[in-house]
Design a protein around this motif. Sequence first.
Motif, PDB file in Angstrom:
ATOM      1  N   UNK A  58       0.817  -1.213   0.000  1.00 40.67           N
ATOM      2  CA  UNK A  58       0.000   0.000   0.000  1.00 40.67           C
ATOM      3  C   UNK A  58       0.857   1.271   0.000  1.00 40.67           C
ATOM      4  N   UNK A  59       2.030   1.207   0.598  1.00 36.77           N
ATOM      5  CA  UNK A  59       2.835   2.422   0.779  1.00 36.77           C
ATOM      6  C   UNK A  59       4.031   2.552  -0.149  1.00 36.77           C
ATOM      7  N   UNK A  60       4.224   1.619  -1.063  1.00 34.58           N
ATOM      8  CA  UNK A  60       5.368   1.715  -1.977  1.00 34.58           C
ATOM      9  C   UNK A  60       4.989   2.002  -3.418  1.00 34.58           C
ATOM     10  N   UNK A  61       3.697   2.128  -3.700  1.00 33.94           N
ATOM     11  CA  UNK A  61       3.268   2.383  -5.083  1.00 33.94           C
ATOM     12  C   UNK A  61       3.988   3.605  -5.636  1.00 33.94           C
ATOM     13  N   UNK A  62       4.649   3.456  -6.765  1.00 28.60           N
ATOM     14  CA  UNK A  62       5.360   4.532  -7.466  1.00 28.60           C
ATOM     15  C   UNK A  62       6.459   5.186  -6.633  1.00 28.60           C
ATOM     16  N   UNK A  63       6.947   4.503  -5.621  1.00 22.12           N
ATOM     17  CA  UNK A  63       7.972   5.094  -4.759  1.00 22.12           C
ATOM     18  C   UNK A  63       9.384   4.782  -5.255  1.00 22.12           C
ATOM     19  N   UNK A  64       9.500   3.765  -6.092  1.00 23.51           N
ATOM     20  CA  UNK A  64      10.824   3.327  -6.511  1.00 23.51           C
ATOM     21  C   UNK A  64      11.485   2.419  -5.478  1.00 23.51           C
ATOM     22  N   UNK A  65      10.766   2.093  -4.402  1.00 21.18           N
ATOM     23  CA  UNK A  65      11.277   1.237  -3.329  1.00 21.18           C
ATOM     24  C   UNK A  65      10.659  -0.156  -3.474  1.00 21.18           C
ATOM     25  N   UNK A  66      11.471  -1.183  -3.344  1.00 17.68           N
ATOM     26  CA  UNK A  66      10.924  -2.535  -3.441  1.00 17.68           C
ATOM     27  C   UNK A  66      10.166  -2.871  -2.158  1.00 17.68           C
ATOM     28  N   UNK A  67       9.204  -3.764  -2.275  1.00 19.54           N
ATOM     29  CA  UNK A  67       8.423  -4.193  -1.115  1.00 19.54           C
ATOM     30  C   UNK A  67       9.343  -4.836  -0.072  1.00 19.54           C
ATOM     31  N   UNK A  68      10.303  -5.643  -0.512  1.00 21.57           N
ATOM     32  CA  UNK A  68      11.231  -6.287   0.428  1.00 21.57           C
ATOM     33  C   UNK A  68      12.061  -5.254   1.183  1.00 21.57           C
ATOM     34  N   UNK A  70      11.238  -2.151   1.763  1.00 23.71           N
ATOM     35  CA  UNK A  70      10.323  -1.422   2.642  1.00 23.71           C
ATOM     36  C   UNK A  70      10.072  -2.226   3.919  1.00 23.71           C
ATOM     37  N   UNK A  71       9.797  -3.519   3.761  1.00 22.50           N
ATOM     38  CA  UNK A  71       9.559  -4.383   4.922  1.00 22.50           C
ATOM     39  C   UNK A  71      10.798  -4.417   5.819  1.00 22.50           C
ATOM     40  N   UNK A  72      11.974  -4.532   5.213  1.00 21.22           N
ATOM     41  CA  UNK A  72      13.211  -4.532   6.005  1.00 21.22           C
ATOM     42  C   UNK A  72      13.341  -3.233   6.797  1.00 21.22           C
ATOM     43  N   UNK A  73      13.023  -2.095   6.179  1.00 32.99           N
ATOM     44  CA  UNK A  73      13.112  -0.806   6.866  1.00 32.99           C
ATOM     45  C   UNK A  73      12.111  -0.735   8.024  1.00 32.99           C
ATOM     46  N   UNK A  74      10.880  -1.204   7.796  1.00 29.35           N
ATOM     47  CA  UNK A  74       9.864  -1.201   8.862  1.00 29.35           C
ATOM     48  C   UNK A  74      10.337  -2.062  10.035  1.00 29.35           C
ATOM     49  N   UNK A  75      10.895  -3.221   9.734  1.00 26.89           N
ATOM     50  CA  UNK A  75      11.365  -4.112  10.790  1.00 26.89           C
ATOM     51  C   UNK A  75      12.500  -3.477  11.587  1.00 26.89           C
ATOM     52  N   UNK A  76      13.424  -2.819  10.922  1.00 26.18           N
ATOM     53  CA  UNK A  76      14.531  -2.153  11.622  1.00 26.18           C
ATOM     54  C   UNK A  76      14.003  -0.991  12.461  1.00 26.18           C
ATOM     55  N   UNK A  77      13.171  -0.137  11.873  1.00 22.48           N
ATOM     56  CA  UNK A  77      12.654   1.039  12.577  1.00 22.48           C
ATOM     57  C   UNK A  77      11.812   0.680  13.791  1.00 22.48           C
ATOM     58  N   UNK A  78      11.202  -0.499  13.774  1.00 24.05           N
ATOM     59  CA  UNK A  78      10.311  -0.910  14.855  1.00 24.05           C
ATOM     60  C   UNK A  78      10.877  -2.056  15.687  1.00 24.05           C
ATOM     61  N   UNK A  79      12.129  -2.373  15.479  1.00 23.06           N
ATOM     62  CA  UNK A  79      12.827  -3.419  16.228  1.00 23.06           C
ATOM     63  C   UNK A  79      12.064  -4.743  16.211  1.00 23.06           C
ATOM     64  N   UNK A  80      11.604  -5.130  15.022  1.00 19.90           N
ATOM     65  CA  UNK A  80      10.891  -6.395  14.849  1.00 19.90           C
ATOM     66  C   UNK A  80      11.880  -7.467  14.414  1.00 19.90           C
TER      67      UNK A  80
END
Length: 99
Positions: A58-68, A70-80
């Motif tokens: 939902x949040x990467x459409x047309x961002x130039x960022x891959x889904x993988x 993005x998920x890695x960044x979310x996991x790092x930012x939230x200590x998952x």
Amino acid sequence: MNKRFFYTGSFVLLLAFAVLSAVYLTNVEAGDERVATQKAYISYEIKAGDTLFSIAEENTANSGISIDDYIDEVKVNNQLSSDKIIVGKKLIIATYSYE
């Protein structure tokens, strides 16, 4: 009690850091498709049915960022340490704008 204070304080600090360190992306053209030029961080409350993949999709459409990525960044930012997320909890996620 001290543990809860520590986690709450850590989350607030992480959120403040993420919001204050919004990153500007280089304006990139992809044919006729608009591509994100700015990146900011927001607090997102997990809803029933959400997965890290669906949030990323939902949040990467047309961002130039891959889904993988993005998920890695979310996991790092939230200590998952896994992809498991809990309804009602909050995540710090990146959003993109097209200005």
